[in-house]
Motif scaffolding. Sequence first.
Motif, PDB file in Angstrom:
ATOM      1  N   GLN A   1     -10.385   8.555   1.118  1.00  0.00           N
ATOM      2  CA  GLN A   1      -9.534   8.443  -0.067  1.00  0.00           C
ATOM      3  C   GLN A   1      -8.237   7.707   0.268  1.00  0.00           C
ATOM      4  OE1 GLN A   1      -9.462  12.629  -1.130  1.00  0.00           O
ATOM      5  NE2 GLN A   1     -10.786  12.231  -2.878  1.00  0.00           N
ATOM      6  N   MET A   2      -7.684   7.957   1.431  1.00  0.00           N
ATOM      7  CA  MET A   2      -6.474   7.250   1.851  1.00  0.00           C
ATOM      8  C   MET A   2      -6.761   5.771   2.069  1.00  0.00           C
ATOM      9  SD  MET A   2      -4.695   9.836   4.507  1.00  0.00           S
ATOM     10  CE  MET A   2      -4.774  11.590   4.215  1.00  0.00           C
ATOM     11  N   GLU A   3      -7.902   5.458   2.669  1.00  0.00           N
ATOM     12  CA  GLU A   3      -8.296   4.064   2.862  1.00  0.00           C
ATOM     13  C   GLU A   3      -8.432   3.352   1.523  1.00  0.00           C
ATOM     14  OE1 GLU A   3      -8.813   2.067   5.683  1.00  0.00           O
ATOM     15  OE2 GLU A   3      -7.810   3.767   6.617  1.00  0.00           O
ATOM     16  N   ASP A   4      -9.091   3.998   0.580  1.00  0.00           N
ATOM     17  CA  ASP A   4      -9.272   3.407  -0.746  1.00  0.00           C
ATOM     18  C   ASP A   4      -7.924   3.148  -1.414  1.00  0.00           C
ATOM     19  OD1 ASP A   4     -12.012   3.531  -0.376  1.00  0.00           O
ATOM     20  OD2 ASP A   4     -12.285   5.300  -1.654  1.00  0.00           O
ATOM     21  N   LEU A   5      -7.018   4.108  -1.312  1.00  0.00           N
ATOM     22  CA  LEU A   5      -5.685   3.937  -1.888  1.00  0.00           C
ATOM     23  C   LEU A   5      -4.968   2.777  -1.227  1.00  0.00           C
ATOM     24  CD1 LEU A   5      -3.311   4.889  -3.666  1.00  0.00           C
ATOM     25  CD2 LEU A   5      -2.690   6.446  -1.797  1.00  0.00           C
ATOM     26  N   PHE A   6      -4.973   2.729   0.079  1.00  0.00           N
ATOM     27  CA  PHE A   6      -4.288   1.678   0.819  1.00  0.00           C
ATOM     28  C   PHE A   6      -4.862   0.308   0.463  1.00  0.00           C
ATOM     29  CE2 PHE A   6      -3.556  -0.857   4.728  1.00  0.00           C
ATOM     30  CZ  PHE A   6      -2.169  -0.765   4.789  1.00  0.00           C
ATOM     31  N   ASP A   7      -6.195   0.212   0.414  1.00  0.00           N
ATOM     32  CA  ASP A   7      -6.851  -1.051   0.097  1.00  0.00           C
ATOM     33  C   ASP A   7      -6.585  -1.481  -1.348  1.00  0.00           C
ATOM     34  OD1 ASP A   7      -7.869  -1.121   2.665  1.00  0.00           O
ATOM     35  OD2 ASP A   7      -9.867  -0.416   2.069  1.00  0.00           O
ATOM     36  N   SER A   8      -6.579  -0.535  -2.269  1.00  0.00           N
ATOM     37  CA  SER A   8      -6.407  -0.871  -3.693  1.00  0.00           C
ATOM     38  C   SER A   8      -4.991  -1.348  -4.011  1.00  0.00           C
ATOM     39  CB  SER A   8      -6.765   0.323  -4.574  1.00  0.00           C
ATOM     40  OG  SER A   8      -5.767   1.322  -4.482  1.00  0.00           O
ATOM     41  N   GLU A   9      -4.040  -0.908  -3.224  1.00  0.00           N
ATOM     42  CA  GLU A   9      -2.660  -1.288  -3.496  1.00  0.00           C
ATOM     43  C   GLU A   9      -2.239  -2.513  -2.712  1.00  0.00           C
ATOM     44  OE1 GLU A   9       0.036   1.952  -3.507  1.00  0.00           O
ATOM     45  OE2 GLU A   9      -1.083   2.931  -5.087  1.00  0.00           O
ATOM     46  N   SER A  10      -3.093  -2.968  -1.800  1.00  0.00           N
ATOM     47  CA  SER A  10      -2.786  -4.150  -0.976  1.00  0.00           C
ATOM     48  C   SER A  10      -1.374  -4.106  -0.433  1.00  0.00           C
ATOM     49  CB  SER A  10      -2.994  -5.435  -1.784  1.00  0.00           C
ATOM     50  OG  SER A  10      -4.305  -5.521  -2.226  1.00  0.00           O
ATOM     51  N   LEU A  11      -1.011  -2.947   0.113  1.00  0.00           N
ATOM     52  CA  LEU A  11       0.367  -2.769   0.613  1.00  0.00           C
ATOM     53  C   LEU A  11       0.556  -3.431   1.949  1.00  0.00           C
ATOM     54  CD1 LEU A  11       0.787   0.939  -0.459  1.00  0.00           C
ATOM     55  CD2 LEU A  11       1.777  -1.054  -1.548  1.00  0.00           C
TER      56      LEU A  11
END
Length: 98
Positions: free
Chosen positions: A88-98
């Motif tokens: 879930q953290m990976e998905d969040l990080f990837d989706s926000e392209s931070l």
Amino acid sequence: MTQLSEEEVTQQLTSLPEWKRKDSKWIERRFRFKEYLDGIDFVNKIAAIAEKENHHPFINIQYKMVIVSLTSWSENGLSELDFKLARQMEDLFDSESL
């Protein structure tokens, strides 16, 4: 929830290449951000996910880097829940392209 075997942990880590084994009971990932407040925003979002899952990581903020460590205290090691939260953290990080 049960503690994963060494083989299961190794298999889970193949789908999470940025996560590293800290020792036999922990996995850890370092997330790097362009700006300090991007990391803080990320921490707030993963805190909300952790609350929803009722599984709380250790979080260390070092300026533009956020270090997250996961383990399952109740299992005295790693469980499927640690890897679920990591994904879930990976998905969040990837989706926000931070």
